[in-house]
Every structure is written in structure tokens, then in C-alpha cells.
Scaffold this active site. Structure first.
Site, PDB file in Angstrom:
ATOM      1  N   TYR A  27      33.876  59.657 122.290  1.00  0.00           N
ATOM      2  CA  TYR A  27      33.978  58.264 122.743  1.00  0.00           C
ATOM      3  C   TYR A  27      34.966  58.111 123.900  1.00  0.00           C
ATOM      4  CZ  TYR A  27      31.413  56.853 118.520  1.00  0.00           C
ATOM      5  OH  TYR A  27      30.466  56.699 117.534  1.00  0.00           O
ATOM      6  N   LYS A  72      30.844  70.185 112.806  1.00  0.00           N
ATOM      7  CA  LYS A  72      29.581  70.838 113.171  1.00  0.00           C
ATOM      8  C   LYS A  72      29.954  72.174 113.817  1.00  0.00           C
ATOM      9  CE  LYS A  72      25.061  70.678 113.525  1.00  0.00           C
ATOM     10  NZ  LYS A  72      24.222  70.889 112.344  1.00  0.00           N
ATOM     11  N   ASP A  98      25.620  67.303 108.957  1.00  0.00           N
ATOM     12  CA  ASP A  98      24.263  66.978 108.491  1.00  0.00           C
ATOM     13  C   ASP A  98      24.186  67.077 106.971  1.00  0.00           C
ATOM     14  OD1 ASP A  98      24.842  69.604 109.098  1.00  0.00           O
ATOM     15  OD2 ASP A  98      22.835  70.152 109.750  1.00  0.00           O
ATOM     16  N   ASP A 109      32.422  57.552 112.368  1.00  0.00           N
ATOM     17  CA  ASP A 109      31.775  56.264 112.623  1.00  0.00           C
ATOM     18  C   ASP A 109      30.487  56.164 111.795  1.00  0.00           C
ATOM     19  OD1 ASP A 109      31.052  53.894 113.734  1.00  0.00           O
ATOM     20  OD2 ASP A 109      30.746  54.624 115.762  1.00  0.00           O
ATOM     21  N   ASP A 138      29.852  54.242 107.790  1.00  0.00           N
ATOM     22  CA  ASP A 138      28.839  53.193 107.630  1.00  0.00           C
ATOM     23  C   ASP A 138      27.856  53.570 106.525  1.00  0.00           C
ATOM     24  OD1 ASP A 138      29.951  51.640 109.588  1.00  0.00           O
ATOM     25  OD2 ASP A 138      28.086  51.325 110.688  1.00  0.00           O
TER      26      ASP A 138
END
Ligand code: NAD
Length: 462
Positions: A193, A244, A276, A300, A304
């Protein structure tokens, strides 16, 4: 822009409908038996857009009441951010907002982001977000990123616990959701970001491309890992680091540093998981998690996802903390343009119009503010108890409603509980008016005639 200039331009934040009637609530005289004021804190309120101002006004009231019961006085300074700031000043984070936020003891943010507006295009009505066509540096979301970066709040704590009373609201099977109590520690000021280079260019074929950079320095990983290990230590002592590392170099460094730091925390059980798999495991068996630490973008998304286990995004708070300076506390939901400004019911005992938005995520953010920001455990506990009691008694907003529960607004109930009004409620001196479609279709003024007069209360045992 000078502070005074902004002050002149700033108009009071106002919901698009009256959230409170002009007349004072008919609660009689409240003489709280709480202690006299011993502590004072300055809180910067950033209501933002959409349902932000609605939920912030509830949280502010709750903070005042809980504070008064614990001898704490709060001074509030309200500043614009996001779309509200764009409309007011032309930028999503005015310098004055950031500087006042930095000088306060804690910051409580509502939400930012555009609301729906109609536009006519080829005779069609089109739904779109306001400010969507703005350049990137003039979008509300940019203001939020600037705020987090400006405050240096690199650690975002997002608990996701299934309240026993709300287990039926989860989209997962009861046996999967029941007892889930996890926290996601998300790195907030680094990664893709913020990483550079970023932008748009063209490739060798002349096609337009967009690109971003996922980058983490050792110190960024170390400091978030430290927060995560410490958090796990205060919980059940289990930490899962999500990355990852099978593909991304930034993740390989992440895993190496977190593993190295584990030697400082021999009492913490550390595990690693690819993102994942973590996304899958959160749905398959969320109870396996205690504390999760991960980078900005994975955090993020995963937080959620975790929120849905609990039933509603309208229930989840967050805290963002830095090494020094005030913390930023906010619900994890956005500005919910689809319900912003919608009245769920007219509440007779509060003499107020109450909103559709569930304020509990923001109220629970206040709990985190008191706990992590101000170390005011007692006041935090009071609010936590009020929320639990409200849910136990079966009161629900629309987003967490399930059959058999009282579909009414939570706002009023929290106030009542904090003032210990339940005794009066139990005595049947007044009634909360449940929100039903039938009642909703009547004009709110009709309900005024249904009000039961309240006796004057001489002393409330706070
Ligand atoms: P959202 O969180 O605003 O809404 C998602 C869904 O959850 C909607 O159906 C909404 O009605 C519901 N919801 C959210 N909060 C609720 C509450 N308190 N009570 C009841 N229902 C609630 O996400 P979105 O629709 O993807 O985004 C809307 C805007 O918010 C966008 O502009 C986005 O950029 C912005 N946003 C801001 C933040 C923030 O301020 N931290 C976070 C996410 C999204």
C-alpha cells in the site's frame, strides 16, 4: 492553510436527518453517584463520511457516561477527514486534522468513503461513489492512509470474537463459529500500500500497465512481530504468522525475521501459514487461531474475512498503535453508503431518531481506546458489560437480528444500561418501541403520543 482559516470553514458535522430531537431526553434528573473528576483526556473525533457521524455520536455519548462513572472527563475536538474534509477544504486530510490528532490522547475515527449518488447517463440512472473520479491523492481513502502514516501507527489490532449471544448471526455453522476468539495483528504502514515504485506506465508492447511494490525492511517486520508476540502472551500464547514465503521475497524475509524473534519469546507457540491456506482455514476451523500476525494487504483481507465469522462487520472494532503518540481507534467497517442516514426507529424514551447503522463496532472501539490507549480498564469494562448485557437481553440492530430477538436499536439500550436504568425498565415504567415495518411506516411524531411519563429519578446508582 492556517488553523484559524480552517476553523472558519469548518461547519458542525450534521447527519442528514436529526439524530436527536432538540428537546432534552425525558429521563428526569440524574444524579450520578460516581466519583469526582480526577483525570482529563483530549479525544480527537474524526466522524468522516456516511454512517461515520452516526456511530461516532453514539460512541461519544457512551464515552462521556462511562467516564463520568469513573471520574474521567473527556474533552472532544472534532475534525474533518475523508470526503467530509474534501468537501470542506479540498484535501482528504487537512494539516490541522493531523496536527490536532497528534496532540490528543487518542483518536476515534468513524469511517470514510463516498456515498451513492444518482447520475443520468444515456437516460439511465447510474449508481456511483462520490469522489470516485477524483485523482488518487484526492480520494477519501488517501486521507485515511495519510492519517495512519502521519500518526506512525504501524500495528493494527483487529479482534474477531463470536459473542455467545450472536452465534446464530454467523454465516458459519454454529459448531464452527461457537467459541471463536482470535485477533489479527496487521502491519499497517508498510508493504504494497505504501511501497515504491508504484504507478502507471506502458510496457514494451505499448499497453498500459499499473504496478505496485511489496517491500518490507527488517525493522518494520521486527516491530510488528514484537507487538504480535506481546499480544499473544496476553492471550492464549499461540501466534500464527501468515505470509506467502513460497513466492514473494518480502514474505521470505518476513518469515525469517519472525522466526528469529521467536527465540525472545520461548513461551509463545509460533507457527507459519501461507495466506491462501490461512484464508481457507479461517472458514474451515477458525478456532485453531489465537493471534495472527501478517502484512498490510493480507491483514486487510483476512481481518474482513474473520469479521464475517462473527456475524456482522458492524460488531468489530480495531486499534492502531505506534511506538509513541496517540492510538487510532476505529470500527473496521466502511461508511456503509447503502444505509447511511436511514432511520431504523424513533426511540420514545431517548426522544431521538435512531439510525440503522450498528454502533457497536465503534462502541467496542471505545473499549479498545480505553484499554490500549488510555489504560482505563475499569471504564472499558463498564462499556463491555453494557454491550454484553444489551445483547444478552436480546436487543438487536437489523444486521445482527435473528428470529425471536427484539428488533430494536442498540444505542438507547447502551445508554440505559450505563445509567443503570434497567431497574426502571424492569418495573415497566416505560417501553422501548420495537422497530417493525409497521411502525416504521408511521411518522415518528405519532410515537410521541405513546410516551409513558417517566418519574423523576433522584439518584442513579452508577
Ligand atoms: P462497508 O463496510 O461500508 O459496507 C459493507 C456492508 O456492511 C454494507 O452492506 C453495509 O451496509 C454493512 N455495514 C457496514 N457497517 C455497518 C454497520 N455499522 N451496521 C450495519 N451494517 C453495516 O464497505 P463498502 O460498502 O465496501 O465500502 C463503502 C465505502 O467505505 C467505500 O467508499 C470504501 O472505500 C469505504 N471504506 C472505508 C473504510 C474505513 O473508513 N476504514 C473501510 C472500508 C471501506
Amino acid at each position: 492553510m492556517a488553523a484559524s482559516c480552517l476553523q472558519l470553514k469548518v461547519r458542525p458535522f450534521k447527519a442528514p436527518f436529526p439524530s436527536k430531537s432538540p428537546s432534552p431526553p425525558r429521563w428526569g434528573i440524574i444524579r450520578c453517584s460516581a466519583t469526582s473528576t480526577t483525570k482529563r483526556y483530549t479525544i480527537t473525533l474524526l466522524p468522516g463520511d456516511g454512517i461515520g457521524p452516526e456511530v461516532i455520536s453514539v460512541a461519544k455519548d457512551v464515552l462521556i457516561v462511562a467516564g463520568s462513572q469513573e471520574g474521567i472527563e473527556f474533552r472532544f475536538q472534532e475534525m474533518p477527514v475523508g470526503g467530509a474534509a474534501l468537501d470542506l477544504t479540498g484535501v482528504p486530510l487537512p494539516d490541522e486534522t493531523l496536527s490536532m490528532a497528534k496532540q490528543s490522547d487518542a483518536i476515534l475515527l468513524g469511517a470514510i468513503g463516498g456515498y451513492f449518488q444518482f447520475s443520468i447517463f444515456n437516460f439511465h440512472f447510474q449508481l456511483m461513489y462520490k469522489w470516485d473520479n477524483n485523482e488518487k491523492h484526492l480520494k477519501p481513502e488517501t486521507g485515511l492512509l495519510q492519517l495512519r502514516a502521519g500518526l506512525g501507527v504501524f500495528a493494527n489490532l483487529r479482534p474477531a470474537s463470536v459473542f455467545p449471544q450472536l452465534v446464530d448471526s454467523s454465516t458459519l455453522k454454529k459448531e464452527v463459529a461457537e467459541g471463536v476468539d482470535l485477533i489479527v495483528v496487521r502491519e499497517l504502514t508498510g508493504g504494497i500500500y505504501f511501497g515504491k515504485p508504484r504507478g502507471f506506465t506502458t510496457n514494451e508492447k505499448g499497453e498500459e500497465i499499473g504496478f505496485n511494490t511489496e517491500v518490507y525492511a527488517t525493522y518494520e517486520i521486527d516491530r510488528i512481530a514484537r507487538v504480535a508476540f506481546e499480544t499473544a502472551r496476553k492471550r492464549r500464547g499461540k501466534l500464527c504468522s501468515v505470509d506467502k514465503a513460497n513466492v514473494l521475497e518480502a514474505s521470505m524475509l518476513w518469515r525469517k525475521r519472525v522466526t528469529t524473534m521467536a527465540s525472545e519469546y520461548p513461551d509463545i507457540e509460533l507457527s507459519h501459514m501461507y495466506v491462501d491456506n490461512a484464508a481457507m482455514q479461517l472458514i474451515r476451523n477458525p478456532k485453531q487461531f489465537d493471534t495472527i500476525v501478517t502484512n498490510n494487504i493480507f491483514g486487510d483481507i483476512l481481518s474482513d474475512e474473520a469479521s464475517m465469522i462473527t456475524g456482522s462487520i458492524g460488531m468489530l472494532p480495531s486499534a492502531s498503535l505506534g511506538e509513541t503518540g496517540p492510538g487510532l481507534f476505529e470500527p473496521i467497517h466502511g461508511s456503509a453508503p447503502d444505509i447511511a442516514g436511514q432511520i431504523e426507529v424513533y426511540c420514545v424514551p431517548c426522544d431521538a431518531y435512531l439510525d440503522k447503522a450498528n454502533p457497536l463496532a465503534t462502541v467496542l472501539s471505545v473499549v479498545m481506546l480505553l484499554k490500549y490507549g488510555l489504560r482505563e480498564e475499569n471504564a472499558a469494562k463498564r462499556i463491555e458489560n453494557a454491550v454484553m448485557d444489551t445483547l444478552t437481553r436480546g436487543f438487536r440492530t437489523g444486521d445482527i437480528y435473528s428470529t425471536g430477538k427484539v428488533h430494536t436499536v442498540v444505542q438507547s439500550v447502551i445508554h440505559l444500561k450505563l445509567f443503570n436504568f434497567w431497574n426502571i425498565y424492569a418495573l415497566g415504567k416505560f417501553k422501548l418501541i420495537p422497530a417493525s415495518r409497521k411502525l416504521f411506516s408511521l411518522h415518528p411524531s405519532v410515537y410521541r403520543f405513546l410516551t409513558f411519563p417517566l418519574p423523576l429519578i433522584e439518584t442513579v446508582n452508577c
